[in-house]
Write a protein that holds these residues in place. Structure first.
Motif, PDB file in Angstrom:
ATOM      1  N   ASP A 187       0.812  -1.230   0.000  1.00  0.00           N
ATOM      2  CA  ASP A 187       0.000   0.000   0.000  1.00  0.00           C
ATOM      3  C   ASP A 187       0.840   1.273   0.000  1.00  0.00           C
ATOM      4  O   ASP A 187       0.373   2.339  -0.354  1.00  0.00           O
ATOM      5  N   PHE A 188       2.092   1.149   0.486  1.00  0.00           N
ATOM      6  CA  PHE A 188       2.946   2.340   0.593  1.00  0.00           C
ATOM      7  C   PHE A 188       4.064   2.338  -0.448  1.00  0.00           C
ATOM      8  O   PHE A 188       4.916   3.213  -0.428  1.00  0.00           O
TER       9      PHE A 188
ATOM     10  N   ALA B  75      13.573   3.081  -8.645  1.00  0.00           N
ATOM     11  CA  ALA B  75      13.059   2.180  -7.625  1.00  0.00           C
ATOM     12  C   ALA B  75      12.189   1.154  -8.335  1.00  0.00           C
ATOM     13  O   ALA B  75      11.368   1.521  -9.172  1.00  0.00           O
ATOM     14  N   ALA B  76      12.401  -0.125  -8.033  1.00  0.00           N
ATOM     15  CA  ALA B  76      11.697  -1.167  -8.772  1.00  0.00           C
ATOM     16  C   ALA B  76      11.169  -2.251  -7.846  1.00  0.00           C
ATOM     17  O   ALA B  76      11.792  -2.589  -6.842  1.00  0.00           O
TER      18      ALA B  76
ATOM     19  N   ALA C 176       9.445   4.283  -9.606  1.00  0.00           N
ATOM     20  CA  ALA C 176       9.830   5.689  -9.504  1.00  0.00           C
ATOM     21  C   ALA C 176      11.190   5.875 -10.143  1.00  0.00           C
ATOM     22  O   ALA C 176      12.001   4.946 -10.166  1.00  0.00           O
ATOM     23  N   ARG C 177      11.414   7.048 -10.660  1.00  0.00           N
ATOM     24  CA  ARG C 177      12.721   7.302 -11.265  1.00  0.00           C
ATOM     25  C   ARG C 177      13.091   8.775 -11.152  1.00  0.00           C
ATOM     26  O   ARG C 177      12.227   9.643 -10.998  1.00  0.00           O
TER      27      ARG C 177
ATOM     28  N   GLY D 213       8.726   4.569  -2.879  1.00  0.00           N
ATOM     29  CA  GLY D 213       9.633   4.525  -4.022  1.00  0.00           C
ATOM     30  C   GLY D 213       9.987   5.944  -4.466  1.00  0.00           C
ATOM     31  O   GLY D 213      11.147   6.286  -4.669  1.00  0.00           O
ATOM     32  N   LYS D 214       8.950   6.770  -4.568  1.00  0.00           N
ATOM     33  CA  LYS D 214       9.158   8.148  -5.011  1.00  0.00           C
ATOM     34  C   LYS D 214      10.040   8.914  -4.019  1.00  0.00           C
ATOM     35  O   LYS D 214      10.974   9.597  -4.391  1.00  0.00           O
ATOM     36  N   LEU D 215       9.701   8.759  -2.742  1.00  0.00           N
ATOM     37  CA  LEU D 215      10.447   9.457  -1.704  1.00  0.00           C
ATOM     38  C   LEU D 215      11.929   9.077  -1.705  1.00  0.00           C
ATOM     39  O   LEU D 215      12.805   9.934  -1.624  1.00  0.00           O
TER      40      LEU D 215
END
Ligand code: GDP
Ligand code: MG
Length: 598
Positions: free
Chosen positions: A505-506, A533-534, A541-542, A511-513
């Protein structure tokens, strides 16, 4: 008999409620020494002992007290560690006692660790003597606190001494209550020896010094003894007590508290909670409550300088002599090379070990983010314990993942209820209940994954409540959770040491953070570095770190040598904690960033 005039007790309290101050006062009172004299004596004996190579720990002091009934009593005042990481040690120290003086701050009232300590004392069937301390403070509300002790703990507080450890008020009354209320030790001096180990330290010259409480029988130098949990046998060399000077004795018998040495090389042989008995005339049953300490938190320790790997092993082996709870085994990481996976009781324990390695052994470390132990059940039915996120199997192979949960108790003034609930929610907690302790203060209980606690939970709780909230937790077991491994790629390569476990859920949010955070933490390189982030094959996220544009020194135009040098030195200092990961230099903070999310 002498046994009927022994009183064994601890002082328990929430941090800062005055435990140490009261202990000092009691020492003063019982030894009839001026404080200054006492301190210098103490230090003298410490220096002397240091020369002789004895490690002194003032954790169990023997005191004489002449009571109002005209008799002289022997007190053993046993100190307990003050941090949740060491709860088990606290409980074993309490097990060496018959009573506990419960100190409650007259201005603060009951706090989370007050209650946690009371429960430990009750588990050990101790007589609890409440004391309301700091009555000299203008903000003291002793009668409100008296009521709170009765309502929240359920203790009779009508006789609770109103004290000021600082001003020396009420000390004698406390000592008289210890005499009257703490039961004398029970036990048979002629039965086979039973002594509880409640602490042990390694000393370079004498080997392990074990701190013990005798429950049955008698122990003397020359005796052959056996540790009931480990089965190891030793011959006793020295026996003694701290008054607080180290005094050697001919024997310790029922009710006595003191230390023993016996050419024991490793504290793992004298485990806290184990029972010592005679090698020949053995007790049939050990004292209750022995538990092997299991680490709760793991992290990787890697030398920054790869050639220091063997030094690091030596350091860990040395520390292990003195720390039965420390565990380690060699591991390797693609990103960080060779290092050790280490297990700790908690975060404080982890920090202590890291600091000692750096300070005492001079090895600079990269530490990876702490992880709890996940219980992973695979689709083929096998079960794995995963203490390193990098080793989490692919999600297709996983039937389910379970993680450790704690019951967390937080106490604070009313106005912070909303803040605390928000934090509980954010940390994936399940609300259990909320109780009013009085009209102004509440106690809130959550069940929260341990992984959410291990990092900055306490810091956040404190800062969000302006320091007013107190906190304590205990492990309650494993629960299934929807957890996945998040990988971090730098320059398109997975950095195994940066992988972490996250709730689905998070996962996008985290990933973005993390990607943004790493972008800030990793210095610019000669080339652009993509960060991704994968989860499995899926990039969630990238971002990227743009290439370095100009020479930093170009900023210092002209001949300002000292400024240039300063800049270079600053860079050098900054470099110390960098690790070359593939083609990218990554600073220490990056490895911890995965868990520090706000
Ligand atoms: P511990 O953490 O429980 O060991 O608490 P300490 O004994 O270290 O005391 C914490 C702080 O409270 C120190 O600054 C003490 O000087 C102070 N303190 C302890 N007892 C009293 C007291 O009776 N009155 C006042 N005003 N301050 C006290
Ligand atoms: Mg203290």
């Amino acid at each position: 008999a002498r046994q009927s005039r022994i009183r064994n007790f601890s002082i328990i309290a929430h941090i800062d409620h005055g435990k140490s101050t009261l202990a000092d006062r009691i020492l003063e009172k019982t030894n009839a020494l001026a404080q200054r004299e006492m301190k210098s004596q103490l230090l003298d004996s410490m220096d002397l002992e240091r020369e002789r190579g004895i490690t002194i720990k003032l954790n169990a002091v023997q005191l004489k007290y002449k009571a109002k009934d005209g008799e002289e009593y022997t007190f053993h005042l046993i100190d307990t560690p003050g941090h949740v990481d060491f709860t088990y040690e606290v409980s074993r120290s309490l097990a060496a006692c018959e009573g506990a003086v419960l100190v409650v701050d007259a201005a603060q009232g009951i706090e989370a660790q007050t209650l946690a300590n009371v429960y430990l004392a009750l588990d050990n069937n101790l007589e609890i003597i409440p004391v309301i301390n700091k009555i000299d403070l203008p903000s003291a509300e002793p009668e409100r606190v008296r009521q709170e002790i009765e309502d929240v703990i359920g203790l009779d507080a009508s006789e609770a001494v109103l004290a000021s450890a600082k001003a020396g008020i009420g000390i004698e009354e406390i000592l008289e209550q210890v005499v009257d209320l703490v039961p004398a030790p029970q036990g048979d001096p002629d039965a086979p020896l039973k002594a509880l180990i409640f602490d042990s330290v390694y000393d370079a010259y004498r080997g392990v010094v074990a701190y013990i409480r005798v429950f049955d029988g008698t122990i003397k130098p020359g005796d052959k003894i056996k540790m009931m949990a480990t089965g190891k046998e030793f011959e006793v060399i020295e026996i003694g007590a701290m008054t607080p000077k180290v005094e050697l004795r001919d024997e310790l018998t029922v009710g006595d508290v003191g230390f023993l040495t016996g050419a024991i090389k490793n504290v793992g042989d004298t485990r806290v909670g184990d029972t010592i008995t005679g090698a020949k005339n053995s007790a049939t049953e050990a004292l209750p409550g022995y538990r092997r300490l299991n680490p709760m938190v793991y992290c990787g320790l890697y030398p920054i300088d790869a050639s220091k790997f063997n030094d690091l092993r030596d350091a860990l082996e040395k520390l292990e002599l003195n720390d039965a709870a420390l565990q380690f085994e060699a591991e390797s990481s693609q990103a960080l090379g060779f290092g050790f996976r280490c297990g700790f009781l908690g975060l404080l324990h982890m920090e202590i070990v890291q600091e000692r390695i750096e300070r005492e052994f001079n090895i600079d470390l990269i530490t990876t983010a702490p992880s709890v132990i996940y219980d992973v059940i695979l689709t083929d039915g096998t079960e794995l314990k995963v203490d390193n996120p990098a080793n989490m199997p692919e999600s297709q192979k996983i039937e389910r993942v379970e993680e450790p949960y704690v019951k967390a108790t937080m106490m604070a003034p009313n106005e912070f209820v909303g803040t605390i609930m928000e934090l509980g929610q954010k940390k994936r907690g399940n609300f259990v209940n909320m109780e009013y302790m009085d009209e102004n203060r509440v106690s809130i209980v959550y069940e929260i994954p341990l992984s959410e606690i291990v990092y900055d939970f306490f810091d956040q709780l404190k800062s969000n409540t302006r320091g007013y909230a107190s906190f304590d937790y205990e492990l309650i077991g494993y629960r299934p959770s929807k957890l996945v491994k998040m990988d971090i790629l730098l320059n398109s390569e997975t950095v195994d040491a940066l992988s972490f476990i996250v709730h689905t859920d998070f996962s996008y949010e985290r990933g973005k953070l993390i990607v943004e955070k790493l972008k800030k933490l990793i210095p610019r390189q000669q080339f652009e570095v993509p960060i991704q982030a994968a989860i499995g094959q899926k990039i969630v996220a990238r971002s990227s770190i743009s290439a370095m544009r100009k020479n930093v020194l170009a900023k210092c135009y002209g001949g300002d040598i000292s400024r240039k040098r300063k800049l270079l030195e600053k860079q050098k200092a900054g470099k110390k904690r960098m690790k070359q990961v593939g083609s990218v230099e990554v600073p220490q903070e990056a490895f911890m960033a995965v868990l520090k999310m706000d």
